[in-house]
Design a protein around this motif. Structure first.
Motif, short mmCIF file in Angstrom:
data_model
loop_
_atom_site.label_atom_id
_atom_site.label_comp_id
_atom_site.label_asym_id
_atom_site.label_seq_id
_atom_site.Cartn_x
_atom_site.Cartn_y
_atom_site.Cartn_z
N ALA A 1 -3.17 5.71 11.41
CA ALA A 1 -1.88 5.79 10.65
C ALA A 1 -2.22 6.68 9.45
O ALA A 1 -3.45 6.73 8.70
CB ALA A 1 -1.66 4.39 9.78
N VAL A 2 -1.30 7.71 8.88
CA VAL A 2 -1.51 8.57 7.76
C VAL A 2 -0.33 7.99 6.70
O VAL A 2 0.83 8.03 7.02
CB VAL A 2 -1.15 9.89 8.39
N PHE A 3 -0.60 7.91 5.39
CA PHE A 3 0.28 7.68 4.37
C PHE A 3 0.25 8.82 3.51
O PHE A 3 -0.72 9.11 2.87
CB PHE A 3 -0.08 6.44 3.93
N TYR A 4 1.56 9.19 3.08
CA TYR A 4 1.65 10.31 2.01
C TYR A 4 2.04 9.81 0.78
O TYR A 4 2.89 8.85 0.75
CB TYR A 4 2.54 11.42 2.40
N GLY A 5 1.51 10.17 -0.49
CA GLY A 5 2.11 9.55 -1.58
C GLY A 5 1.69 10.50 -2.62
O GLY A 5 1.10 11.58 -2.41
N LEU A 6 1.83 10.08 -3.91
CA LEU A 6 1.48 10.94 -5.17
C LEU A 6 0.14 10.29 -5.85
O LEU A 6 0.34 8.78 -5.85
CB LEU A 6 2.77 11.12 -6.17
N GLY B 1 0.09 4.17 -6.18
CA GLY B 1 -0.25 3.05 -5.48
C GLY B 1 -0.48 3.14 -3.99
O GLY B 1 -0.99 2.23 -3.43
N THR B 2 -0.20 4.26 -3.27
CA THR B 2 -0.19 4.40 -2.13
C THR B 2 -1.98 4.42 -1.64
O THR B 2 -2.09 3.51 -0.78
CB THR B 2 0.32 5.93 -1.56
N VAL B 3 -2.72 4.93 -2.35
CA VAL B 3 -4.11 4.77 -1.93
C VAL B 3 -4.54 3.10 -2.28
O VAL B 3 -5.29 2.86 -1.40
CB VAL B 3 -5.13 5.62 -2.81
N GLY B 4 -4.28 2.71 -3.30
CA GLY B 4 -4.54 1.36 -3.17
C GLY B 4 -4.12 0.56 -2.44
O GLY B 4 -4.84 -0.48 -1.87
N ALA B 5 -2.82 0.64 -2.09
CA ALA B 5 -2.31 -0.29 -0.80
C ALA B 5 -3.03 -0.07 0.36
O ALA B 5 -3.15 -1.00 1.17
CB ALA B 5 -0.64 0.09 -0.78
N SER B 6 -3.41 1.28 0.65
CA SER B 6 -3.99 1.63 1.78
C SER B 6 -5.18 1.04 2.02
O SER B 6 -5.94 0.35 2.98
CB SER B 6 -4.09 3.14 2.14
N LYS B 7 -5.98 1.16 1.12
CA LYS B 7 -7.67 0.69 0.88
C LYS B 7 -7.53 -0.94 0.91
O LYS B 7 -8.14 -1.48 1.78
CB LYS B 7 -7.93 0.84 -0.48
N ASN B 8 -6.34 -1.83 0.31
CA ASN B 8 -6.46 -3.19 0.44
C ASN B 8 -5.97 -3.39 1.88
O ASN B 8 -6.59 -4.53 2.58
CB ASN B 8 -5.38 -3.41 -0.36
N SER B 9 -4.96 -2.81 2.59
CA SER B 9 -4.77 -2.94 4.02
C SER B 9 -6.16 -2.76 4.95
O SER B 9 -6.37 -3.76 5.61
CB SER B 9 -3.78 -2.01 4.34
N VAL B 10 -6.96 -1.75 4.54
CA VAL B 10 -8.19 -1.70 5.10
C VAL B 10 -9.13 -2.89 5.16
O VAL B 10 -9.78 -3.42 5.93
CB VAL B 10 -8.91 -0.31 5.00
N LYS B 11 -9.12 -3.38 3.66
CA LYS B 11 -9.97 -4.47 3.60
C LYS B 11 -9.62 -5.83 4.08
O LYS B 11 -10.35 -6.45 4.70
CB LYS B 11 -10.11 -4.63 2.06
#
Length: 504
Positions: A427-432, A436-446
């Motif tokens: 999955a690839v997520f684009y944000g600014l 919060g995109t990076v934080g949400a993605s990191k939490n999903s991975v964890k």
């Protein structure tokens, strides 16, 4: 013994998990991408988290990296177990003190998230230009390729330095490993305690400077004795490879993960072999597995102990059938006749190939550069290197990953060559930045890594402008361990958190 847990952490936390527990003094000065190591150590000591001896490590923030290295030097001489973390220009500021620490035969470990040095321009991203600049300081250099290995090599370095009485530089790729989030089996406090020999700790304490046991150190010497004294440390360096391998073997008995000074992967009768170290190993290993599946005889040597370089161990890992070798360096040293790893391998072949192989003709050896400033390095690029090696006259020096239309050193590669597997969800997520995109993605991975049997990996691309710039989160989930150290270009799912991107 408490059961080991699988946790989802980045490379910086993996290193700090060990370093904080085996240190009494931690001198820090924050520098991207090593800052999280110092920040974590500081935070853990602030909440009174103890080391394996039940004491809270003293974390001291200095006014520069030079001061941090000097604080380490002083603490070691006082008999304390000490560490620090740094990268790039920060490591260069430590060089004068590093010569002293090694020359005085004192044990410590510096954890380095290897990063580009500023040359024609500043880059905060990763390659090996900083760690290759300290080769002459006399430090043992140990490389990690994955987040799991960062934790494991950190443990091996802290255990081995006490026996070797030489300082260790433990390095891993800045951002690509330091900031990659991956699922790892975490060492318990009991594991860490069992790897540290208390007799060696006590011996280190007894060597501390003490007015009750005065010794002479740090003198000035004249030509009559300096050369002789400089040569007197040879036996310590000769002992290092045996100490490191013995420590790796003890670690394997404890955890089941066996490492060697050089690890070979590929066809046992390979004719073409690539040699490299760092995160590029992940992409190379995937390419080798795919090419072997197609019937090609190719292999890969992963370098772990870079210095002191052990010719015998390298040649023992190299298949005797090898005809051509490509050595890859993640650094450019202008004006030399080959980058550092290439020179080490060329010297090893010249010194020991005939005795080790019983074969009269030396394999052809070529050298390549890749991945400077975190430039992408993919399995397709690795495949192109093996294609180059198959040519009647391969380029003696090349680059891969860029298009060089100036000096024409670059290799082309097939963008359709892929090693991604069907059971790995991408999955690839684009944000600014700061949305919060990076934080949400990191939490999903964890969450997935720690709450399901799946392995999970997250890597986050954001440029040096940070807040307000585009971010791209690359997330993988798989039933198998994930060592894909490159960006996703074939995603099962794409998320865009900024609608205005769609209009550009």
């Amino acid at each position: 013994m408490s059961e080991r847990q699988f946790v989802t952490v980045d490379g910086n936390e993996a290193a700090t998990h060990v370093a904080h527990q085996v240190s009494e003094v931690i001198a820090i000065y924050p520098i991207t991408p090593a800052s999280p190591m110092g920040e974590l150590a500081d935070a853990w000591s602030s909440v009174r988290r103890t080391n394996i001896w039940g004491a809270i490590p003293d974390v001291i923030e200095m006014q520069s990296e030079g001061g941090a290295a000097a604080a380490v030097h002083g603490a070691i001489q006082a008999g304390a177990l000490t560490t620090t973390f740094t990268a790039s220009q920060g490591l260069l500021l430590m060089i004068p003190t590093m010569f002293k620490i090694a020359g005085e035969l004192t044990p410590t470990v510096f954890h380095i998230s290897a990063r580009t040095l500023a040359t024609h321009a500043l880059s905060i991203f990763g390659d090996h230009s900083d760690v290759m600049s300290v080769r002459s300081t006399g430090w043992v250099m140990l490389a990690s390729n994955t987040v799991q290995e960062v934790q494991d090599m950190a443990m091996i370095a802290h255990a081995a330095t006490l026996k070797a009485r030489l300082p260790f530089l433990h390095f891993f790729d800045g951002f690509r490993t330091s900031h990659e989030v991956n699922k790892v089996e975490q060492l318990t406090t009991e594991d860490i305690r069992s790897m540290i020999d208390e007799d060696l700790v006590q011996a280190h304490r007894m060597r501390a400077m003490n007015p009750d046991r005065p010794v002479l150190r740090g003198t000035a010497q004249n030509p009559d004795v300096f050369f002789q004294a400089r040569e007197a440390n040879n036996l310590f360096y000769e002992a290092v490879p045996g100490i490191v391998q013995e420590t790796m073997d003890r670690f394997a008995k404890l955890t089941g993960r066996q490492y060697h000074l050089f690890d070979y992967f590929g066809a046992p009768d390979a004719t073409k072999v690539i040699v490299l170290m760092g995160s590029g190993v992940g992409a190379a290993q995937e390419a080798v597995a795919e090419l072997n599946r197609r019937g090609e005889k190719v292999g890969l040597i992963k370098v772990r102990l870079f210095l002191p370089f052990v010719t015998e161990a390298f040649l023992a890992a190299l298949p005797k059938t090898v005809q051509r070798i490509a050595v890859l360096d993640r650094v450019k040293e202008p004006g030399t006749n080959g980058e550092p790893l290439y020179q080490a391998i060329a010297t090893a072949l010249m010194d020991g190939w005939h005795a080790a192989s019983g074969n009269g003709s030396l394999p052809m050896i070529v050298g390549g550069r890749y991945g400077l400033s975190s430039k992408e390095f993919t399995p397709a690029m690795v495949a192109s290197i093996y294609e180059e090696l198959a040519k009647p006259q391969p380029k003696k020096r090349f680059t891969v990953g860029i298009v060089d239309d100036v000096t024409n050193l670059s290799l082309g590669w097939d963008p359709n060559f892929s090693t991604e597997t069907e059971d790995t969800k991408r999955a690839v997520f684009y944000g600014l930045g700061s949305d919060g995109t990076v934080g949400a993605s990191k939490n999903s991975v964890k969450i997935i890594g720690e709450s399901t049997p799946l392995f999970a990996q997250g890597y986050f691309v954001y440029d040096s402008k940070k807040a307000g710039s585009t971010t791209v989160s690359h997330v993988r989930f798989s039933p198998r361990e994930i060592n894909a150290t490159y960006l996703i270009d074939r995603a099962n799912f794409v998320g865009c958190h900024q609608f205005n991107f769609l209009e550009r």
